[in-house]
Scaffold this active site. Structure first.
Site, PDB file in Angstrom:
ATOM      1  N   GLY A 253       0.835  -1.234   0.063  1.00 25.44           N
ATOM      2  CA  GLY A 253       0.072   0.170  -0.048  1.00 25.44           C
ATOM      3  C   GLY A 253       1.022   1.315  -0.219  1.00 25.44           C
ATOM      4  O   GLY A 253       2.113   1.182   0.049  1.00 25.44           O
TER       5      GLY A 253
ATOM      6  N   PHE B  48       1.505   3.117   2.408  1.00 26.82           N
ATOM      7  CA  PHE B  48       2.304   3.270   3.973  1.00 26.82           C
ATOM      8  C   PHE B  48       3.314   2.230   4.030  1.00 26.82           C
ATOM      9  O   PHE B  48       4.150   2.118   5.027  1.00 26.82           O
ATOM     10  CB  PHE B  48       1.192   3.424   4.843  1.00 26.82           C
ATOM     11  CG  PHE B  48       0.410   4.704   4.694  1.00 26.82           C
ATOM     12  CD1 PHE B  48       1.026   6.031   4.864  1.00 26.82           C
ATOM     13  CD2 PHE B  48      -0.955   4.666   4.539  1.00 26.82           C
ATOM     14  CE1 PHE B  48       0.197   7.090   4.795  1.00 26.82           C
ATOM     15  CE2 PHE B  48      -1.739   5.682   4.446  1.00 26.82           C
ATOM     16  CZ  PHE B  48      -1.186   6.816   4.508  1.00 26.82           C
TER      17      PHE B  48
ATOM     18  N   ASP C 293     -11.672   6.316   3.590  1.00 22.53           N
ATOM     19  CA  ASP C 293     -10.997   6.004   2.436  1.00 22.53           C
ATOM     20  C   ASP C 293     -11.368   4.591   1.826  1.00 22.53           C
ATOM     21  O   ASP C 293     -10.719   3.627   1.314  1.00 22.53           O
ATOM     22  CB  ASP C 293      -9.482   5.483   2.998  1.00 22.53           C
ATOM     23  CG  ASP C 293      -8.374   5.383   1.844  1.00 22.53           C
ATOM     24  OD1 ASP C 293      -8.760   5.854   0.396  1.00 22.53           O
ATOM     25  OD2 ASP C 293      -7.297   4.973   2.016  1.00 22.53           O
TER      26      ASP C 293
HETATM   27  N1  ATP Z   1      -5.301  -8.864   6.729  1.00 22.30           N
HETATM   28  C1  ATP Z   1      -4.822  -9.078   5.609  1.00 22.30           C
HETATM   29  N2  ATP Z   1      -4.681  -9.911   4.979  1.00 22.30           N
HETATM   30  C2  ATP Z   1      -4.194 -10.348   3.640  1.00 22.30           C
HETATM   31  N3  ATP Z   1      -3.933  -9.323   2.905  1.00 22.30           N
HETATM   32  C3  ATP Z   1      -3.900  -8.193   3.220  1.00 22.30           C
HETATM   33  C4  ATP Z   1      -4.462  -7.756   4.755  1.00 22.30           C
HETATM   34  N4  ATP Z   1      -4.347  -6.428   4.961  1.00 22.30           N
HETATM   35  C5  ATP Z   1      -3.938  -5.886   3.799  1.00 22.30           C
HETATM   36  N5  ATP Z   1      -3.895  -6.914   2.745  1.00 22.30           N
HETATM   37  C6  ATP Z   1      -3.415  -6.493   1.233  1.00 22.30           C
HETATM   38  O1  ATP Z   1      -2.270  -5.440   1.379  1.00 22.30           O
HETATM   39  C7  ATP Z   1      -2.777  -4.516   0.798  1.00 22.30           C
HETATM   40  C8  ATP Z   1      -2.140  -3.226   1.338  1.00 22.30           C
HETATM   41  O2  ATP Z   1      -2.991  -3.135   2.545  1.00 22.30           O
HETATM   42  P1  ATP Z   1      -3.581  -1.877   3.226  1.00 22.30           P
HETATM   43  O3  ATP Z   1      -4.596  -1.386   2.210  1.00 22.30           O
HETATM   44  O4  ATP Z   1      -3.694  -2.287   4.275  1.00 22.30           O
HETATM   45  O5  ATP Z   1      -2.126  -0.890   3.085  1.00 22.30           O
HETATM   46  P2  ATP Z   1      -1.951   0.569   3.103  1.00 22.30           P
HETATM   47  O6  ATP Z   1      -0.588   1.029   2.891  1.00 22.30           O
HETATM   48  O7  ATP Z   1      -2.983   1.470   3.941  1.00 22.30           O
HETATM   49  O8  ATP Z   1      -2.824   0.760   1.679  1.00 22.30           O
HETATM   50  P3  ATP Z   1      -3.466   1.876   0.703  1.00 22.30           P
HETATM   51  O9  ATP Z   1      -2.416   2.565  -0.183  1.00 22.30           O
HETATM   52  O10 ATP Z   1      -4.635   1.258   0.226  1.00 22.30           O
HETATM   53  O11 ATP Z   1      -3.834   3.116   1.967  1.00 22.30           O
HETATM   54  C9  ATP Z   1      -4.095  -4.846   0.289  1.00 22.30           C
HETATM   55  O12 ATP Z   1      -4.634  -4.136  -0.783  1.00 22.30           O
HETATM   56  C10 ATP Z   1      -4.293  -6.206   0.591  1.00 22.30           C
HETATM   57  O13 ATP Z   1      -3.993  -6.816  -0.914  1.00 22.30           O
END
Ligand code: ATP
Length: 424
Positions: free
Chosen positions: A22, A24, A130
């Site tokens: 993602g 972050f 979001d």
């Molecule tokens: N609990 C989980 N189990 C399996 N895969 C997960 C889980 N949580 C997140 N992911 C995977 O990791 C990716 C990124 O996670 P997340 O969206 O929480 O990160 P982020 O850095 O906050 O992303 P964003 O850019 O969307 O804000 C998700 O799109 C999903 O594919």
């Protein structure tokens, strides 16, 4: 950046694969060394503590259905992390697997759960801020959808007081599914999560939103371009081809006041209304194997007939009436218990394509009977002559716009392969 994982986190676990990235950080699959148990490890490589903030919010939300379980969180010299329940793919990934669109039955099954998740988060005093298909994942049970990524979630209610209205706020979240108010810099409240949810429903059903573009442009221009289209497009045009409840929902969300508590039951009822009217399964997911086979219909027979018409048929069009009730011969009905009968009915569709040939003043009627999935009663037994005769299709069902019943005074009989189809 290569991460050296601290032994204190990982002494009992090892990292198997990266499961997601993602803005972050990264998410890894974590395997317990001795127990046959897997988890997800979310790591914040930018060390800004966003994962810790998210973990604290997730801790507050624990216990809700479709909210990932939180096992542990903390930080090391290098990064902060949280260990959560390992989930399956995101709805975005599943959408690609399902050729870019979900069936109406699936969209409704998703939305009925999603509205409950959002209501739960709001009840706990938080806004998600979001929402997008990447944040909704299926669980071990692929029929349960989970709401994830609370990195941008914030409280909207503190000590029972709603946060105050503000404008000129920075935009938060993602542009594609953002509410119009968020685009305009208005502080987000419950209504904005719901507007995002409405865009998600449209996206799942249509496979695309008019403001989505593959162009690589900078973030500011992207937000502006999207706002221009989203703000100017007529809601009816945006929801064209979808059940009317989709536009009702979007209008409802956009008309909510800043502090107004959304009527979640009303939103649920809109989706339930479609489910009932269209005779859809209560819980249907295109990505589940045996349901996939249900989705690939087998054409049992097709008929075509041209009917001479002298009346004014409103306009030249093609209508595809799905889920029309198909009558079942009485003795077959008696053989079936209620559940099976319901199942059989839901698995059968009559599609009628009606075209008016303007030049010749003819009405071409194509009738296609398709069966979805296997039935205990074979199609041959089921669709015999008497079954066709009991087809419960009325002109109103076929072409609701035809007011003048004279055009239908002739009973149309179509003969093909010694079978008779009678359209009243
Ligand atoms: N609990 C989980 N189990 C399996 N895969 C997960 C889980 N949580 C997140 N992911 C995977 O990791 C990716 C990124 O996670 P997340 O969206 O929480 O990160 P982020 O850095 O906050 O992303 P964003 O850019 O969307 O804000 C998700 O799109 C999903 O594919």
């Amino acid at each position: 950046m290569q991460i050296e994982f601290d032994k204190t986190i990982l002494e009992r676990y090892y990292i198997k694969d990266e499961v997601g990235t993602g803005s972050f950080g990264k998410v890894y699959k974590l395997q317990h060394l001795t127990k046959n148990k897997s988890f997800a490890l979310k790591v914040d490589i930018r060390q800004k503590g966003s994962v810790l903030l998210e973990a604290k919010i997730l801790a507050d939300l624990q216990g809700g259905v479709g909210i990932p379980k939180l096992y542990k969180y903390g930080s090391t010299d290098q990064f902060s992390y949280m260990i959560v329940e390992l989930l399956g793919p995101t709805l975005n990934k599943l959408l690609k697997q399902c050729k870019g669109k979900f069936s109406l039955a699936t969209v409704i099954s998703i939305m009925l759960q999603l509205i409950t998740r959002i209501e739960y988060v709001h009840r706990k005093g938080y806004l998600h801020r979001d929402l997008k298909p990447h944040q909704v994942l299926v669980g071990k049970n692929p029929k349960i959808v989970y709401l994830t990524d609370f990195g941008l979630a914030r409280k909207f209610e503190v000590n029972n007081y709603h946060i105050s209205f503000q404008n000129s706020c920075p935009r938060v979240g993602n542009a594609t599914f953002s509410s119009l108010n968020n685009h305009s810099g208005v502080r987000q409240s419950r209504r904005d999560d719901l507007e995002s949810m409405a865009y998600m429903a449209l996206y799942f059903l249509k496979g695309h939103l008019p403001w989505q573009s593959t162009q690589r442009i900078n973030s500011n221009t992207k937000w502006q371009n999207i706002f221009q289209i989203k703000n100017h497009i007529n809601i009816e045009n945006l929801c064209f081809g979808c059940p009317k409840e989709f536009s009702i929902l979007l209008k409802y969300c956009r008309n909510l006041k800043f502090e107004e508590k959304p009527d979640y039951n009303y939103i649920q009822s809109l989706f339930l209304q479609i489910q009932k009217r269209e005779n859809l399964y209560e819980s249907f997911f295109d990505w589940i194997e045996d349901e996939k086979s249900l989705r690939s219909p087998t054409t049992i027979c097709e008929f075509s007939q041209s009917l001479s018409i002298s009346n004014n048929i409103p306009r030249c069009s093609t209508i595809n009436v799905e889920n029309t009730r198909v009558g079942i011969k009485d003795e077959i009905k008696d053989d079936m218990n209620d559940k099976r009968r319901k199942k059989n009915r839901a698995r059968t569709q009559t599609q009628m394509i009606i075209k008016k040939n303007k030049k010749e003043n003819m009405l071409n009627i194509d009738i296609k009977i398709v069966e979805q999935g296997d039935n205990q009663l074979s199609s041959k037994t089921w669709f015999d002559e008497s079954t066709y005769n009991s087809l419960d299709v009325t002109p109103k069902n076929i072409y609701p716009e035809i007011k003048n019943r004279k055009a239908w005074s002739n009973v149309l009989k179509v003969k093909k392969d010694k079978k008779i189809c009678k359209v009243f």
